[in-house]
Design a protein around this motif. Structure first.
Motif, PDB file in Angstrom:
ATOM      1  N   ASP A  66       0.852  -1.291  -0.024  1.00 22.13           N
ATOM      2  CA  ASP A  66      -0.141   0.029   0.033  1.00 22.13           C
ATOM      3  C   ASP A  66       0.785   1.275   0.187  1.00 22.13           C
ATOM      4  OD1 ASP A  66      -2.320  -1.514   0.310  1.00 22.13           O
ATOM      5  OD2 ASP A  66      -2.044  -1.672   2.370  1.00 22.13           O
ATOM      6  N   LEU A  67       0.514   2.314  -0.768  1.00 18.73           N
ATOM      7  CA  LEU A  67       1.162   3.529  -0.953  1.00 18.73           C
ATOM      8  C   LEU A  67       0.846   4.386   0.492  1.00 18.73           C
ATOM      9  CD1 LEU A  67       3.000   5.501  -2.086  1.00 18.73           C
ATOM     10  CD2 LEU A  67       0.759   6.400  -3.292  1.00 18.73           C
ATOM     11  N   VAL A  68       1.574   4.884   1.139  1.00 21.17           N
ATOM     12  CA  VAL A  68       1.743   5.499   2.493  1.00 21.17           C
ATOM     13  C   VAL A  68       2.388   7.069   2.111  1.00 21.17           C
ATOM     14  CG1 VAL A  68       2.524   5.879   4.782  1.00 21.17           C
ATOM     15  CG2 VAL A  68       1.861   3.497   3.911  1.00 21.17           C
ATOM     16  N   ILE A  69       1.400   7.960   2.140  1.00 23.50           N
ATOM     17  CA  ILE A  69       2.006   9.319   1.874  1.00 23.50           C
ATOM     18  C   ILE A  69       2.023  10.228   3.305  1.00 23.50           C
ATOM     19  CG2 ILE A  69       1.616  11.490   0.514  1.00 23.50           C
ATOM     20  CD1 ILE A  69       0.264   9.593  -1.458  1.00 23.50           C
ATOM     21  N   PRO A  70       3.018  10.275   3.836  1.00 21.32           N
ATOM     22  CA  PRO A  70       2.864  11.073   5.030  1.00 21.32           C
ATOM     23  C   PRO A  70       2.658  12.285   4.944  1.00 21.32           C
ATOM     24  CG  PRO A  70       5.045   9.962   4.890  1.00 21.32           C
ATOM     25  CD  PRO A  70       4.294   9.744   3.591  1.00 21.32           C
ATOM     26  N   HIS A  71       2.213  13.048   5.943  1.00 23.51           N
ATOM     27  CA  HIS A  71       1.461  14.632   5.835  1.00 23.51           C
ATOM     28  C   HIS A  71       2.803  15.355   5.645  1.00 23.51           C
ATOM     29  CE1 HIS A  71      -3.001  14.263   6.034  1.00 23.51           C
ATOM     30  NE2 HIS A  71      -2.428  13.094   6.705  1.00 23.51           N
ATOM     31  N   ASP A  72       3.955  15.094   5.998  1.00 23.13           N
ATOM     32  CA  ASP A  72       5.173  15.994   6.192  1.00 23.13           C
ATOM     33  C   ASP A  72       6.084  15.511   4.734  1.00 23.13           C
ATOM     34  OD1 ASP A  72       5.828  13.712   7.312  1.00 23.13           O
ATOM     35  OD2 ASP A  72       7.255  14.451   8.805  1.00 23.13           O
ATOM     36  N   CYS A  73       5.497  15.076   3.881  1.00 26.45           N
ATOM     37  CA  CYS A  73       6.292  14.676   2.559  1.00 26.45           C
ATOM     38  C   CYS A  73       6.410  15.823   1.771  1.00 26.45           C
ATOM     39  CB  CYS A  73       5.591  13.585   1.921  1.00 26.45           C
ATOM     40  SG  CYS A  73       3.810  14.165   1.264  1.00 26.45           S
ATOM     41  N   ASP A  88       1.127   9.551 -10.983  1.00 26.15           N
ATOM     42  CA  ASP A  88       2.589  10.133 -11.137  1.00 26.15           C
ATOM     43  C   ASP A  88       3.249   9.888  -9.799  1.00 26.15           C
ATOM     44  OD1 ASP A  88       1.685  11.143 -13.638  1.00 26.15           O
ATOM     45  OD2 ASP A  88       1.508  13.341 -12.683  1.00 26.15           O
ATOM     46  N   THR A  89       2.860   9.634  -8.748  1.00 23.65           N
ATOM     47  CA  THR A  89       3.628   9.212  -7.543  1.00 23.65           C
ATOM     48  C   THR A  89       3.955   8.073  -7.586  1.00 23.65           C
ATOM     49  OG1 THR A  89       2.511  11.119  -6.310  1.00 23.65           O
ATOM     50  CG2 THR A  89       3.599   9.113  -4.957  1.00 23.65           C
ATOM     51  N   LEU A  90       3.192   7.065  -7.740  1.00 22.07           N
ATOM     52  CA  LEU A  90       3.326   5.746  -8.046  1.00 22.07           C
ATOM     53  C   LEU A  90       4.609   5.552  -9.162  1.00 22.07           C
ATOM     54  CD1 LEU A  90      -0.147   4.219  -7.891  1.00 22.07           C
ATOM     55  CD2 LEU A  90       1.587   3.944  -6.304  1.00 22.07           C
ATOM     56  N   VAL A  91       4.253   6.038 -10.289  1.00 22.73           N
ATOM     57  CA  VAL A  91       5.442   5.952 -11.219  1.00 22.73           C
ATOM     58  C   VAL A  91       6.835   6.482 -11.002  1.00 22.73           C
ATOM     59  CG1 VAL A  91       5.893   6.604 -13.466  1.00 22.73           C
ATOM     60  CG2 VAL A  91       3.909   5.766 -13.183  1.00 22.73           C
ATOM     61  N   GLU A  98       2.032  -4.532 -10.943  1.00 23.51           N
ATOM     62  CA  GLU A  98       0.680  -4.951 -10.143  1.00 23.51           C
ATOM     63  C   GLU A  98       0.352  -3.766  -9.211  1.00 23.51           C
ATOM     64  OE1 GLU A  98       0.554  -7.984  -6.472  1.00 23.51           O
ATOM     65  OE2 GLU A  98       1.893  -8.652  -7.909  1.00 23.51           O
ATOM     66  N   ILE A  99       1.430  -3.213  -8.718  1.00 23.89           N
ATOM     67  CA  ILE A  99       0.727  -2.142  -7.770  1.00 23.89           C
ATOM     68  C   ILE A  99      -0.091  -0.967  -8.620  1.00 23.89           C
ATOM     69  CG2 ILE A  99       1.338  -0.256  -6.154  1.00 23.89           C
ATOM     70  CD1 ILE A  99       3.507  -2.098  -5.224  1.00 23.89           C
ATOM     71  N   ARG A 102      -3.421  -2.132  -9.517  1.00 22.36           N
ATOM     72  CA  ARG A 102      -4.166  -2.378  -8.190  1.00 22.36           C
ATOM     73  C   ARG A 102      -4.842  -1.033  -8.005  1.00 22.36           C
ATOM     74  NH1 ARG A 102      -2.393  -3.099  -2.322  1.00 22.36           N
ATOM     75  NH2 ARG A 102      -0.420  -2.631  -3.356  1.00 22.36           N
ATOM     76  N   TYR A 103      -4.081   0.226  -8.033  1.00 19.57           N
ATOM     77  CA  TYR A 103      -4.443   1.581  -7.889  1.00 19.57           C
ATOM     78  C   TYR A 103      -5.448   2.102  -8.795  1.00 19.57           C
ATOM     79  CZ  TYR A 103      -2.197   2.128  -3.455  1.00 19.57           C
ATOM     80  OH  TYR A 103      -1.620   2.286  -2.243  1.00 19.57           O
ATOM     81  N   ASP A 104      -5.118   1.547 -10.199  1.00 19.87           N
ATOM     82  CA  ASP A 104      -5.913   1.939 -11.233  1.00 19.87           C
ATOM     83  C   ASP A 104      -7.269   1.525 -11.265  1.00 19.87           C
ATOM     84  OD1 ASP A 104      -6.125   3.753 -13.781  1.00 19.87           O
ATOM     85  OD2 ASP A 104      -6.005   1.589 -14.760  1.00 19.87           O
ATOM     86  N   THR A 105      -7.301   0.062 -10.811  1.00 16.74           N
ATOM     87  CA  THR A 105      -8.587  -0.597 -10.667  1.00 16.74           C
ATOM     88  C   THR A 105      -9.117   0.053  -9.299  1.00 16.74           C
ATOM     89  OG1 THR A 105      -7.433  -2.552 -11.295  1.00 16.74           O
ATOM     90  CG2 THR A 105      -9.617  -2.698 -10.006  1.00 16.74           C
ATOM     91  N   TYR A 106      -8.757   0.540  -8.544  1.00 16.03           N
ATOM     92  CA  TYR A 106      -9.513   1.211  -7.283  1.00 16.03           C
ATOM     93  C   TYR A 106      -9.855   2.343  -7.653  1.00 16.03           C
ATOM     94  CZ  TYR A 106     -10.212   3.828  -2.981  1.00 16.03           C
ATOM     95  OH  TYR A 106     -10.746   4.568  -1.925  1.00 16.03           O
ATOM     96  N   ARG A 107      -9.291   3.019  -8.660  1.00 16.25           N
ATOM     97  CA  ARG A 107      -9.820   4.312  -9.051  1.00 16.25           C
ATOM     98  C   ARG A 107     -10.980   4.303  -9.967  1.00 16.25           C
ATOM     99  NH1 ARG A 107      -9.686   6.411 -13.861  1.00 16.25           N
ATOM    100  NH2 ARG A 107      -7.959   5.383 -14.408  1.00 16.25           N
TER     101      ARG A 107
END
Length: 115
Positions: A66-73, A88-91, A98-99, A102-107
């Motif tokens: 799973d992608l985790v994006i901290p608030h202080d990124c 764009d972040t995933l790329v 696979e990831i 999965r994110y595209d399918t979720y969208r």
């Protein structure tokens, strides 16, 4: 929100990073001379922005993928504050097929519009 010079370069798919304290821009063979000239002129600003980013936490993948994006990124990863899209972040983070799927399918399943 004011767009930083680094964000402007990244939107054009031009990567810039610090190597031994000096900014390096690339891919060198694909960067227009006008951009290189402007980058030289903004050298101090670029170094300051890159150093600021270096002190922030970066997005990462947890053990489940799973992608985790901290608030202080760095601001460019904060899609909720007009940052770049999740895809764009995933790329940029080097997500595998696979990831990405999965994110595209979720969208698609949630009816979320692609940015």
């Amino acid at each position: 929100m004011k767009v930083s010079y680094l964000a402007h370069l990244r939107k054009r798919r031009i990567m810039i990073r610090l190597i031994n304290g000096q900014p390096r821009i690339g891919p060198a063979d694909k960067v227009p001379q006008s951009i290189l000239k402007k980058a030289r002129h903004n050298r101090a600003k670029i170094i300051a922005e890159l150093n600021e980013e270096a002190n922030l936490r970066w997005p990462y993948f947890n053990n489940c993928g799973d992608l985790v994006i901290p608030h202080d990124c760095p601001p460019r990863f904060r899609y909720w504050q007009d940052g770049q899209s999740l895809m764009d972040t995933l790329v940029e983070l080097g997500a595998g097929e696979e990831i990405l799927n999965r994110y595209d399918t979720y969208r698609i399943s949630k009816g979320v519009n692609q940015q």
